[in-house]
Design an enzyme around this catalytic site. Structure first.
Site, short mmCIF file in Angstrom:
data_model
loop_
_atom_site.label_atom_id
_atom_site.label_comp_id
_atom_site.label_asym_id
_atom_site.label_seq_id
_atom_site.Cartn_x
_atom_site.Cartn_y
_atom_site.Cartn_z
N HIS A 76 6.52 -2.98 -2.00
CA HIS A 76 5.61 -3.29 -2.93
C HIS A 76 5.18 -2.25 -4.02
O HIS A 76 4.89 -2.56 -5.18
CB HIS A 76 4.44 -3.77 -2.21
CG HIS A 76 4.58 -5.01 -1.58
ND1 HIS A 76 4.68 -6.30 -2.32
CD2 HIS A 76 4.36 -5.65 -0.19
CE1 HIS A 76 4.65 -7.33 -1.52
NE2 HIS A 76 4.63 -7.17 -0.32
N GLU A 98 7.27 -3.43 2.79
CA GLU A 98 5.84 -3.03 2.37
C GLU A 98 5.99 -1.91 1.39
O GLU A 98 5.29 -1.97 0.46
CB GLU A 98 5.04 -2.52 3.74
CG GLU A 98 4.60 -3.54 4.56
CD GLU A 98 4.10 -4.81 3.93
OE1 GLU A 98 3.42 -4.71 2.78
OE2 GLU A 98 4.41 -5.87 4.25
#
Length: 803
Positions: A572, A569
């Site tokens: 990103h 995550e």
């Protein structure tokens, strides 16, 4: 044990599911979840004229064909733009964006340029120029090259077609057919994820909503006043909301919602790149959680032949919702077609810490232990990096602390030293209610000792009590999330994700970039199960990460404790901020580029957990309680275990960004092993700690090139550096080819091309050699691909020697 997979493991082809910020449907693991289905839109026009070239381009500065390294990079960029754009017949003007910067590690200046026509921004008219020593190393260009429309009027487009119109018509026909017959081959329709006809219909309906708009949205919602953006915004909200009741209410009470909006024009003291900027802020927008930003702009759409683009007048919106943060372009004129959508959801003198401040201590699964099945918790020190986190993980200036906004301070101290999971890089806390508030949410408070040592012994319970059991260990959960997120921040910083390139910090220590954007990290987020997501707005706005509990076993498994998910995550944020520049979060929205946004996260998470003795690895195996994880295949060199090649993207089921990302991550994994074979492996990806004066020793980590540039010595650390440097070089909305070429150029810049053949060999092994071809590529990643297994002629001898 799911810590690694041996090469002899027999692998079943599993349905590829998601982590990240684009969930196409309810998870098959989502048993027990009620009333919430996350969805995300991501699509836009293809740009047939867009180019990315890595061929060096000499700038003629004195009439005899020479260039000089002494010329300031921005001047080189201006000269290049003047020559290049005059030859390209690009209309309108341009502006060099303020988020352009020089990479202090490589010496490359990354210049970002935006096109303006009739005083309005062309939202997808982008250039990125990479300059070193007076030379243009590479550039990407998607500037509009056609006829200029009349000012502030919608251009006459004789055969304007939505870039996804044909596919949407096919989806609509398939949907009607399914509704009539109730018979479906689920694998062909929904990427292998639907098990029953009812589920298939539901998923197909969702895919249509995400890419085409809702079935049956009435044209009565349209309006003809080009200056009134409210109908366009409401039409987008009706399509974007995951709540069918909200969508129906928008449609049935359209005029009431339109009239209840509070619209305020945005005024600027000085021009911001356009003399005709028309900008507004709209409040009281249904299903938005903050006021919506609206700006009149142009976007490019393909012409009828598909070989060029035409300008279309749009309202560009920035819409923050509960589960999404959208940048979208909607036609300014009726019927207000949604042209493109990107979901942002998917870093002076070295300061010295206060010597009296106690360092934190955490009982956690230490760095390198992927999940609770791979090792035990140990006591780890606040091992902050004096370059990446100069004053530690728990210090934050009062002026940049959101918990002190609006509070009159009585202290003269500059830094606030916290005794909880709150600092300059990350704010970590529970979010059981699944809301966007975070400042007053619960987080552990340990006092002056700063010892974050908490119990973690979850017990088997009856299923209705399992979530309550998970909540008992929230102190441990938030501590682990804070620890992992800070280490990822520090690691990426040392590889070049610093302040000027857009990293996440509340305070930037006077080192450039936009600040006040630490990661908001929500543990045990109540908005869902069995997932995680990260929202990446432009530099200067907080990134938001939400980690979920997984109800795949009893006791429930906490995604915050699986480092690979957290790293995925946070990656990103890395790839979104570096691609196209820190102020542009719209470059990885869909298709191959959106898929690579997922793939980089998988690759980096897998690389960080890998060992010197080679193993295969699956993503999300512990949290999902599946040996093979949540992807189609584990990451492996063995083609019988992971057969992914470039051509795999043509297969049914490889439409979504996660499936596309799996292929990209597998290719990078194979390439990295080529470098490891040549250069060896380092067990510690962290560079040596800097000296007191801020200089970095070589240790057994770096070597110096002829110009004194630090180059990672080992294959795995070098690959991480090349991948991150490649993100900075590549164009906005890159293809697999663009990202491949950027990595190869990154090696040319960093090592002089020492690994040219190893890199090409790795890419060619999985079909991405120089003879790879794609035809009829669609905006969301479709097309017909041909694997390329050759290498450049210069590498023929290399291959013959390596066999």
């Amino acid at each position: 044990m799911r810590c690694f997979l041996t090469a002899s493991l027999v692998v079943a082809s599993l349905a590829g599911h998601v982590y990240g910020h684009r969930q196409a449907t309810s998870s098959p693991l989502d048993e027990g979840r009620v009333g919430h289905r996350r969805k995300s839109l991501g699509f836009g026009p293809e740009h047939p004229h867009a180019v990315f070239t890595t061929k060096p381009h000499e700038i003629n500065v004195n009439g005899n064909g020479n260039y000089f390294s002494s010329i300031e990079p921005m001047q080189v960029a201006r000269m290049f733009l003047w020559n290049y754009l005059s030859m390209q017949n690009a209309p309108g003007g341009h502006r060099i964006r303020e988020d352009s910067y020089t990479d202090k590690n490589t010496g490359v200046t990354h210049v970002y340029v935006r096109q303006y026509v009739n005083g309005l921004e062309v939202t997808d008219g982008d250039m990125n120029i990479n300059i070193k020593d007076g030379e243009i190393l590479s550039y990407g260009d998607s500037f509009f090259k056609g006829a200029v429309p009349a000012p502030f009027t919608n251009p006459t487009v004789s055969a304007l077609r939505e870039p996804r119109q044909e596919a949407c018509e096919q989806l609509f026909q398939a949907y009607n057919s399914l509704r009539r017959t109730n018979i479906v081959d689920s694998e062909q329709v929904v990427m292998g994820q639907a098990a029953t006809p009812v589920e298939a219909v539901s998923v197909l309906e969702h895919i249509h909503e995400s890419n085409c708009g809702m079935f049956g949205l009435p044209d009565s919602t349209n309006a003809d006043d080009i200056a009134d953006f409210r109908p366009a915004l409401l039409k987008f909200m009706a399509t974007a909301t995951p709540d069918s009741k909200v969508a129906a209410d928008i449609i049935s009470r359209f005029d009431q919602h339109k009239d209840s909006m509070l619209v305020t024009p945005t005024s600027h003291f000085a021009p911001t790149g356009s003399n005709h900027a028309i900008e507004f802020v709209a409040d009281n927008v249904p299903d938005s959680v903050n006021p919506v930003k609206a700006k009149l702009a142009y976007v490019q759409v393909p012409n009828q032949a598909g070989d060029a683009t035409e300008l279309h007048l749009v309202w560009k919106f920035e819409v923050e919702m509960q589960d999404n943060w959208y940048e979208t372009a909607v036609s300014a004129t009726a019927p207000h077609q949604i042209i493109s959508v990107v979901d942002w959801a998917s870093d002076a003198p070295v300061p010295k810490p206060d010597p009296d401040v106690v360092a934190g201590e955490y009982k956690v699964f230490k760095w390198g232990i992927n999940d609770p099945e791979c090792g035990n918790r140990t006591h780890e020190k606040e091992n902050f990096d004096s370059l990446a986190s100069p004053v530690g993980w728990h210090s934050i200036p009062y002026a940049n602390d959101p918990s002190f906004q609006g509070v009159k301070l009585t202290t003269k101290e500059f830094y606030r030293n916290t005794t909880t999971t709150w600092g300059n890089n990350v704010f970590a806390q529970e979010n059981w209610q699944g809301q966007n508030s975070y400042i007053d949410n619960y987080r552990p408070e340990v006092g002056k000792s700063k010892k974050f040592a908490f119990e973690y012994e979850p017990q088997e319970t009856e299923k209705p009590d399992a979530m309550d059991e998970a909540k008992k260990y929230i102190n441990n959960t938030v501590t682990q999330l804070f620890y992992t997120t800070n280490l990822v921040h520090d690691l990426y910083y040392r590889y070049g994700f610093d302040e000027v390139s857009g990293n996440f910090q509340q305070y930037n220590f006077g080192r450039g970039g936009a600040q006040n954007d630490a990661v908001i990290a929500n543990a045990q987020d109540g908005s869902g199960f069995n997932n995680a997501n990260f929202m990446t707005p432009p530099d200067g706005q907080n990134g938001r990460m939400r980690m979920y509990v997984w109800n795949t076993a009893i006791p429930y498994r906490d995604g915050d404790l699986e480092a690979g998910i957290v790293i995925h995550e946070l990656s990103h944020g890395l790839s979104t901020r570096l691609t196209g520049g820190p102020a542009n979060s719209g470059c990885l929205g869909w298709g191959e580029s959106g898929g690579m946004g997922e793939g980089w996260g998988d690759f980096l998470a897998t690389t960080i957990r890998s060992n010197k003795i080679y193993s295969d690895y699956a993503m999300g195996a512990w949290a999902a309680n599946r040996d093979n994880g949540i992807r189609n295949y584990p990451y492996s060199l063995d083609e019988s275990i992971n057969p992914s090649t470039y051509k795999t993207l043509d297969k049914p089921g490889y439409w979504g960004v996660h499936a596309v990302g799996e292929v990209w991550a597998e290719i990078l994994w194979v390439v990295s092993q080529k470098l490891i074979k040549k250069h060896g492996f380092t067990k510690d990806l962290f560079p040596p700690a800097p000296s007191e004066d801020g200089t970095v020793p070589l240790g057994d980590f770096y070597r110096k090139d002829k110009k004194g540039v630090l180059v990672p010595k080992h294959g795995n650390s070098l690959m991480v550096q090349l991948v991150i440097n490649g993100m900075k070089l590549q164009t906005c909305r890159p293809s697999f080819f663009d990202a491949r070429d950027a990595i190869i150029q990154a090696d040319q810049i960093l090592t002089g091309g020492d690994n040219f053949c190893e890199l090409w060999d790795g890419f060619a092994t999985r079909g991405l050699g120089p003879d790879a071809v794609v035809r009829d590529r669609t905006p969301w990643g479709g097309g017909s691909r041909t694997n390329g297994h050759s290498v450049p002629p210069a590498c023929k001898d290399y291959l013959s020697k390596s066999i």
